[in-house]
Design an enzyme around this catalytic site. Structure first.
Site: not given
Ligand code: AMP
Length: 268
Positions: A31-33, A37, A61, A149, A181-182
């Site tokens: 989340g925190g899309l 994402h 994690q 990323k 990034s979130t």
């Molecule tokens: P997260 O919600 O941070 O666990 O990320 C979920 C998915 O989104 C993971 O596969 C991350 O690698 C991907 N992701 C996060 N930030 C980016 C970004 N800036 N560009 C591309 N994919 C991302």
């Protein structure tokens, strides 16, 4: 878009799709899309008939003292973004649904989970592999999309997930180059300005404008350096004569916020 928080309801929809021979692509998120994402979701919709996105802040994690409690939880906004992208189904399980027997660390990731990010975050990859395995078991997708990323995560998931095709999506960046990034929302206005130095330094290293020690030194002017390495992108070990793709991988702390970034490029 259908939104499910129980496995039974989710699976009856998935079974319905399968009975019509519709393939399923899956995008796991916490989340925190943001646009990063959403790029994964777009790639998923091109790879299969139906797209499932999970939103689950995975306690397994996060280490002690990390930001599990503070992690941005923006469910309503996230769901509207997914709806706009015509995602078929969002899965928003509770911790009890994912870990009915309690959050445990039963998965063995090995050496690859102890280097780089795993050094500073020893439980991280165990927790990631555990939750992705559980989500794959529940959803049984043909395809899943992960971001480059989190390059070490992508590498480990590829190793551990047999039976699901893993696609990778390029890093989506802010206009000034900072990888989305979130956690970027933790940065103060001043830190946000400093954060661009991470990408700048990695590019200088890639172009040989700086060597590795000089790049490390430069990062240390702005950040607390966790690691900066140049490795074989296919093995995440030392570059050899057989290396065809190179990974520049970096993690830094800016105040209490941990930022990671990377550049993957072909040798020669
Ligand atoms: P997260 O919600 O941070 O666990 O990320 C979920 C998915 O989104 C993971 O596969 C991350 O690698 C991907 N992701 C996060 N930030 C980016 C970004 N800036 N560009 C591309 N994919 C991302």
């Amino acid at each position: 878009m259908q939104v499910f928080n129980t496995i039974t309801n989710l699976q009856s929809t998935l079974d319905d799709w399968r009975s019509k021979d519709q393939s399923i692509a899956f995008v796991p998120t916490m989340g925190g899309l943001h646009a990063g994402h959403l790029s994964l979701v777009t790639q998923a919709s091109q790879a299969a008939d139906k797209v499932v996105v999970s939103i689950f802040v995975n306690p397994a994690q996060f280490g002690e003292g990390e930001d599990f409690g503070d992690y941005p939880r923006t469910l309503e906004g996230d769901l509207s973004l997914l709806k706009e992208l015509q995602v078929d189904c969002a899965f928003t399980p509770s911790i009890e649904t994912i870990y009915p027997n309690g959050v445990h660390f039963g998965v063995e990731v090995g050496e690859i989970g102890q280097i780089l990010c795993g050094k500073t975050r020893p439980h991280f990859f165990t927790g990631v592999v555990q939750v992705v395995g559980r989500l794959f078991d529940i959803i049984r997708p043909e395809v899943a999309v992960f971001g480059q990323k989190d390059y070490q995560q992508l590498h480990i998931i590829k190793r551990f997930s047999s039976g699901v095709k893993i696609l990778s999506a390029p890093i989506v960046r802010e206009k000034d180059g900072l990888a989305m990034s979130t956690r970027n929302q933790y940065l103060s206005a001043n830190e946000r300005k400093i954060a661009v130095q991470l990408r700048k330094t990695l590019l200088q290293l890639q172009k040989n404008e700086l060597d590795l020690p000089a790049a490390r030194k430069q990062l240390q002017q702005y950040f607390k350096l966790d690691y900066l390495v140049v490795l074989d992108a296919n093995t995440l070990s030392k570059i050899t004569n057989n290396t065809s793709k190179i990974a520049i991988l970096c993690a830094v702390f800016l105040g209490s916020t941990r930022l990671i970034d990377n550049i993957i490029f072909n040798q020669g």
